[in-house]
Motif scaffolding. Structure first.
Motif, PDB file in Angstrom:
ATOM      1  N   SER A   5       0.753  -1.052  -0.121  1.00 52.04           N
ATOM      2  CA  SER A   5      -0.010  -0.039  -0.008  1.00 52.04           C
ATOM      3  C   SER A   5       0.843   1.230   0.150  1.00 52.04           C
ATOM      4  O   SER A   5       0.709   2.363  -0.488  1.00 52.04           O
ATOM      5  N   TRP A   6       2.008   1.349   0.802  1.00 54.33           N
ATOM      6  CA  TRP A   6       2.900   2.408   0.949  1.00 54.33           C
ATOM      7  C   TRP A   6       3.509   2.726  -0.537  1.00 54.33           C
ATOM      8  O   TRP A   6       3.583   3.687  -1.168  1.00 54.33           O
ATOM      9  N   ALA A 100       5.531  10.630   0.863  1.00 55.21           N
ATOM     10  CA  ALA A 100       6.077   9.283   1.318  1.00 55.21           C
ATOM     11  C   ALA A 100       5.465   9.288   2.909  1.00 55.21           C
ATOM     12  O   ALA A 100       4.907   8.341   3.471  1.00 55.21           O
ATOM     13  N   ALA A 103       1.887   8.892   3.009  1.00 52.91           N
ATOM     14  CA  ALA A 103       1.571   7.376   2.535  1.00 52.91           C
ATOM     15  C   ALA A 103       1.719   6.506   4.098  1.00 52.91           C
ATOM     16  O   ALA A 103       0.836   5.467   4.015  1.00 52.91           O
ATOM     17  N   LEU A 104       2.728   6.780   4.833  1.00 55.14           N
ATOM     18  CA  LEU A 104       2.615   5.995   6.208  1.00 55.14           C
ATOM     19  C   LEU A 104       1.364   6.045   6.991  1.00 55.14           C
ATOM     20  O   LEU A 104       1.012   5.177   7.476  1.00 55.14           O
ATOM     21  N   VAL A 107      -0.943   3.669   5.589  1.00 57.40           N
ATOM     22  CA  VAL A 107      -0.660   2.349   5.745  1.00 57.40           C
ATOM     23  C   VAL A 107      -1.226   2.196   7.299  1.00 57.40           C
ATOM     24  O   VAL A 107      -1.672   1.101   7.447  1.00 57.40           O
TER      25      VAL A 107
END
Length: 203
Positions: A5-6, A100, A103-104, A107
């Motif tokens: 997913s990340w 990024a 994006a975590l 997650v």
């Protein structure tokens, strides 16, 4: 699966242009860390802006001077335009790092979805829920953007999960978890207060 997913969220960054929200979010978040000043974009939740801008602190970036009239008058779009385009900062690297980081958070939302479904209905349900959330079009669309939407999703789910567990069996650790999760939700976006009536439904 969570790693996938990340990767999917950040892999589109080199091919995706800058959105208007990303300019103000990253500029505002960077100014919060550097100057402890909240004049830029205060109407949005400060937490996702800080999360996105945190990886930028290790970069040697130029920021408009604090005597700039646009800074003094809290013109976030104009300050952001200078920060992004006029001072020679590495835009691609700034975007990648900020995306990024967000994006975590995505997650984390996927993990919460898996954990809650698995706890309620078992491993198969957890695996199905995880697959559905990872490939959900809305998650794919927003997972790699520097906006408050993913943070709102994650921390609203976290607060609902924590309150649900607290209602099932009260304890001090669960109470503290619920307090921190709710605080994060309220800091993620102004609309985070939508979880309050949902708590009533859970009760």
């Amino acid at each position: 699966a969570l790693g996938l997913s990340w990767v999917m969220a950040v892999s589109v960054s080199p091919r995706m242009g800058v959105t208007a929200d990303e300019v103000v979010h990253l500029t505002g978040g960077y100014s919060y860390w550097k100057f402890n000043d909240y004049r830029l974009h205060p109407e949005n939740g400060t937490l996702p802006m800080r999360i996105a801008a945190l990886p930028l602190l290790g970069m040697d970036l130029k920021f408009p001077p604090l005597t700039d009239p646009d800074w003094v008058n809290s013109k976030v779009n104009l300050v952001g335009e200078k920060f992004f385009y006029q001072l020679g900062n590495p835009l691609d690297e700034m975007l990648w790092r900020g995306r990024a980081a967000i994006a975590l958070v995505g997650v984390f939302a996927c993990w919460l979805t898996w954990r809650w479904a698995r706890g309620l209905y078992g491993r198969a349900a957890g695996a199905l829920a995880l697959a559905l959330v990872i490939f959900c079009p809305a998650m794919l669309a927003h997972g790699g953007l520097i906006t408050s939407d993913m943070a709102m999703t994650a921390f609203a789910l976290a607060s609902l999960s924590a309150v649900w567990l607290l209602l099932l069996r009260g304890s001090w650790p669960r109470l503290l978890a619920a307090i921190f999760a709710c605080g994060a939700c309220f800091l993620a976006k102004m609309s985070g207060s939508i979880v309050v009536p949902l708590f009533g439904v859970l009760l």
